[in-house]
Design an enzyme around this catalytic site. Structure first.
Site, PDB file in Angstrom:
ATOM      1  N   CYS A 124       1.781  -7.429 -14.868  1.00 19.27           N
ATOM      2  CA  CYS A 124       0.665  -8.094 -15.191  1.00 19.27           C
ATOM      3  C   CYS A 124      -0.119  -8.179 -16.375  1.00 19.27           C
ATOM      4  CB  CYS A 124      -0.673  -7.295 -14.141  1.00 19.27           C
ATOM      5  SG  CYS A 124      -0.132  -7.405 -12.607  1.00 19.27           S
ATOM      6  N   HIS A 265      -7.499  -8.967 -16.759  1.00 18.37           N
ATOM      7  CA  HIS A 265      -6.429  -9.509 -15.682  1.00 18.37           C
ATOM      8  C   HIS A 265      -7.059  -9.111 -14.493  1.00 18.37           C
ATOM      9  CE1 HIS A 265      -3.218  -9.328 -12.960  1.00 18.37           C
ATOM     10  NE2 HIS A 265      -3.268  -8.071 -12.603  1.00 18.37           N
ATOM     11  N   ASN A 295      -4.613 -11.722  -7.141  1.00 12.24           N
ATOM     12  CA  ASN A 295      -3.799 -11.167  -8.392  1.00 12.24           C
ATOM     13  C   ASN A 295      -2.514 -12.257  -8.579  1.00 12.24           C
ATOM     14  OD1 ASN A 295      -2.611  -9.715 -10.325  1.00 12.24           O
ATOM     15  ND2 ASN A 295      -2.885  -7.843  -9.208  1.00 12.24           N
TER      16      ASN A 295
HETATM   17  N1  COA Z   1      -6.987  -4.263   5.420  1.00 12.35           N
HETATM   18  C1  COA Z   1      -7.445  -3.279   6.174  1.00 12.35           C
HETATM   19  N2  COA Z   1      -7.240  -1.949   5.968  1.00 12.35           N
HETATM   20  C2  COA Z   1      -6.380  -1.671   4.825  1.00 12.35           C
HETATM   21  C3  COA Z   1      -5.593  -2.549   4.352  1.00 12.35           C
HETATM   22  C4  COA Z   1      -5.906  -3.973   4.626  1.00 12.35           C
HETATM   23  N3  COA Z   1      -5.572  -5.023   3.794  1.00 12.35           N
HETATM   24  N4  COA Z   1      -4.951  -1.998   3.332  1.00 12.35           N
HETATM   25  C5  COA Z   1      -5.094  -0.884   3.360  1.00 12.35           C
HETATM   26  N5  COA Z   1      -5.903  -0.617   4.252  1.00 12.35           N
HETATM   27  C6  COA Z   1      -6.185   0.825   4.983  1.00 12.35           C
HETATM   28  C7  COA Z   1      -5.435   1.689   4.444  1.00 12.35           C
HETATM   29  O1  COA Z   1      -4.401   1.943   5.417  1.00 12.35           O
HETATM   30  C8  COA Z   1      -6.159   3.030   4.473  1.00 12.35           C
HETATM   31  O2  COA Z   1      -6.376   3.350   5.822  1.00 12.35           O
HETATM   32  P1  COA Z   1      -6.481   5.159   6.245  1.00 12.35           P
HETATM   33  O3  COA Z   1      -7.587   5.529   5.494  1.00 12.35           O
HETATM   34  O4  COA Z   1      -6.468   4.995   7.757  1.00 12.35           O
HETATM   35  O5  COA Z   1      -4.997   5.623   5.683  1.00 12.35           O
HETATM   36  C9  COA Z   1      -7.653   2.542   4.092  1.00 12.35           C
HETATM   37  O6  COA Z   1      -7.427   0.952   4.491  1.00 12.35           O
HETATM   38  C10 COA Z   1      -7.836   2.936   2.748  1.00 12.35           C
HETATM   39  O7  COA Z   1      -6.513   2.656   1.890  1.00 12.35           O
HETATM   40  P2  COA Z   1      -6.694   2.852   0.249  1.00 12.35           P
HETATM   41  O8  COA Z   1      -5.449   2.514  -0.302  1.00 12.35           O
HETATM   42  O9  COA Z   1      -7.331   4.374   0.201  1.00 12.35           O
HETATM   43  O10 COA Z   1      -7.834   1.791  -0.125  1.00 12.35           O
HETATM   44  P3  COA Z   1      -8.645   1.739  -1.507  1.00 12.35           P
HETATM   45  O11 COA Z   1      -9.869   1.977  -1.406  1.00 12.35           O
HETATM   46  O12 COA Z   1      -7.787   2.488  -2.544  1.00 12.35           O
HETATM   47  O13 COA Z   1      -8.145   0.144  -1.968  1.00 12.35           O
HETATM   48  C11 COA Z   1      -6.796  -1.281  -3.048  1.00 12.35           C
HETATM   49  C12 COA Z   1      -6.802  -0.040  -2.016  1.00 12.35           C
HETATM   50  C13 COA Z   1      -5.123  -1.587  -2.976  1.00 12.35           C
HETATM   51  C14 COA Z   1      -7.661  -2.357  -2.905  1.00 12.35           C
HETATM   52  C15 COA Z   1      -7.085  -0.420  -4.231  1.00 12.35           C
HETATM   53  O14 COA Z   1      -6.380   0.817  -4.302  1.00 12.35           O
HETATM   54  C16 COA Z   1      -6.800  -0.969  -5.660  1.00 12.35           C
HETATM   55  O15 COA Z   1      -7.224  -2.212  -6.046  1.00 12.35           O
HETATM   56  N6  COA Z   1      -5.698  -0.584  -6.395  1.00 12.35           N
HETATM   57  C17 COA Z   1      -5.352  -1.394  -7.442  1.00 12.35           C
HETATM   58  C18 COA Z   1      -4.396  -2.344  -7.037  1.00 12.35           C
HETATM   59  C19 COA Z   1      -4.254  -3.432  -8.330  1.00 12.35           C
HETATM   60  O16 COA Z   1      -4.855  -4.079  -8.640  1.00 12.35           O
HETATM   61  N7  COA Z   1      -2.740  -3.472  -8.612  1.00 12.35           N
HETATM   62  C20 COA Z   1      -2.187  -4.386  -9.625  1.00 12.35           C
HETATM   63  C21 COA Z   1      -2.440  -3.759 -11.115  1.00 12.35           C
HETATM   64  S1  COA Z   1      -1.732  -4.826 -12.037  1.00 12.35           S
END
Ligand code: COA
Length: 344
Positions: A124, A265, A295
């Site tokens: 990214c 980004h 993204n």
């Molecule tokens: N829909 C519904 N629930 C979802 C889901 C979806 N699409 N994806 C994950 N979940 C669930 C998980 O299974 C988890 O459930 P659990 O608590 O029962 O295990 C819960 O939601 C929370 O998941 P978590 O990973 O803790 O969520 P989060 O608040 O960290 O948000 C992201 C997840 C991916 C949005 C976040 O971590 C993020 O943005 N990370 C950076 C990712 C990124 O930008 N990467 C590229 C960088 S270049």
């Protein structure tokens, strides 16, 4: 400075962005569409990411197709004929082939017969790395112009059974034409790039490279798709993007308040908000289109830049900050003085 290390005459020329272009496939995939594919909700996606829809390329479309269309638009904007392009850099993690590089494919599609072509893989952060690479070729006097493209068909490496990742990404391309600056033009002022290879495992496609070539087993284990530890990535992204932005701004001899626009980004609205807050930058200065494209990895900054230039937000003389973070980990920031169009 010793004569041996002195820049030769004509070297270290500044580079300006002389044209921008972008392209995204027509097909829109909404959060509602995703609800039919994985166990998710519009509410979860919007509240965690700010994303409402993304574009998805059809099976007959490759990354080079998206890249070539963005490139044509950037060349038209710059008034540069394809046949006069000297260098093409394509930043992508979804190349058409493992080799040859996608820039060669783009060269052929757009007819840039004079150019040399290279791919760049910094996930990214790829767009910022690619612009900085081309800028240095211009600064060194090796070329007088370069076509830089960030392009991704992220849908080709998404695991459509993994709700934690497949909702986050989209397809698209952003391109810029760099030219050696005319007298008085400033253009790209500074950059700050960094990497941490000890954290590779947090964001990667595990198979398909030389470590784990494709086998029936890797396909069955879904190891050719992107895997990410979202929470960990989030923390590292915010910390490193803020630090890179501060370094690039300081190297330019500027303060945060001098920056007119930040183009982060487009990973996630919460990451963008956290960066703006930590930098002490008002939300109105952030260029954000994550709600409509998701993204798009290496394409995202070029795509957002093109939109903001074409709708008149970014104006001549304004200071613009790019800041990115991605798999590797890689990160980078760049400060520019916009050199084109109407005065700001
Ligand atoms: N829909 C519904 N629930 C979802 C889901 C979806 N699409 N994806 C994950 N979940 C669930 C998980 O299974 C988890 O459930 P659990 O608590 O029962 O295990 C819960 O939601 C929370 O998941 P978590 O990973 O803790 O969520 P989060 O608040 O960290 O948000 C992201 C997840 C991916 C949005 C976040 O971590 C993020 O943005 N990370 C950076 C990712 C990124 O930008 N990467 C590229 C960088 S270049």
């Amino acid at each position: 400075m010793s004569p041996a290390s002195a820049p030769r005459a004509g070297a270290l020329r500044p580079a300006v962005i002389a044209g921008t272009g972008s392209f995204a496939p027509e097909r829109v995939m909404t959060n509602q569409d995703l609800q039919a594919i994985v166990d998710t909700t519009d509410e979860w996606i919007v509240s965690r990411t700010g994303m409402k829809e993304r574009r998805i390329a059809g099976p007959g479309t490759a990354t080079s197709d998206l890249a070539s269309e963005a490139a044509r638009r950037a060349l038209a904007d710059a008034g540069l004929a394809a046949g006069d392009v000297e260098m093409i850099v394509v930043a992508t993690i979804t190349p058409d082939y493992p080799f040859p590089n996608t820039a060669c494919v783009v060269q052929d599609k757009i007819g840039a017969t004079k150019a040399f072509c290279m791919g760049l893989e910094a996930a990214c952060s790829g767009f910022v790395y690619a612009v900085e690479t081309a800028r240095n070729f211009i600064a060194a006097g090796a070329v007088t112009n370069a076509l830089v493209i960030g392009a991704e068909k992220m849908s080709s490496i998404l695991d459509w059974q993994d709700r934690a990742t497949c909702v986050l990404f989209g397809d698209g391309a952003g391109a810029v034409v760099l030219k050696a600056a005319a007298p008085g033009e400033r253009g790209i002022l500074t950059a700050s790039l960094g990497s941490d290879g000890s954290l590779t495992d947090l964001l990667l496609v595990p198979a398909g490279g030389s470590r784990k070539p494709a086998t029936g087993g890797t396909v069955a284990a879904r190891e050719h798709f992107l895997r990410m530890s979202g929470k960990e990535v989030f923390k590292h992204a915010v910390t490193n993007m803020v630090r890179a932005a501060q370094t690039a701004i300081a190297r330019a001899g500027l303060q945060v308040a001098d920056i007119d626009w930040i183009i982060p980004h487009q990973a996630n609205l919460r990451i963008i908000s956290a960066i703006a807050e930590r930098l002490g930058m008002p939300a109105e200065k952030c260029i954000v289109n994550v709600q409509t494209y998701g993204n798009t990895s290496g394409a995202s900054i070029g795509l957002a830049l093109d939109e903001a230039v074409r709708d008149g937000r970014i104006r001549k003389g304004q200071k613009v900050l790019f800041v990115a973070f991605g798999g590797g980990f890689t990160w980078g920031a760049m400060v520019l003085e916009w050199a084109k169009g109407a005065e700001g």
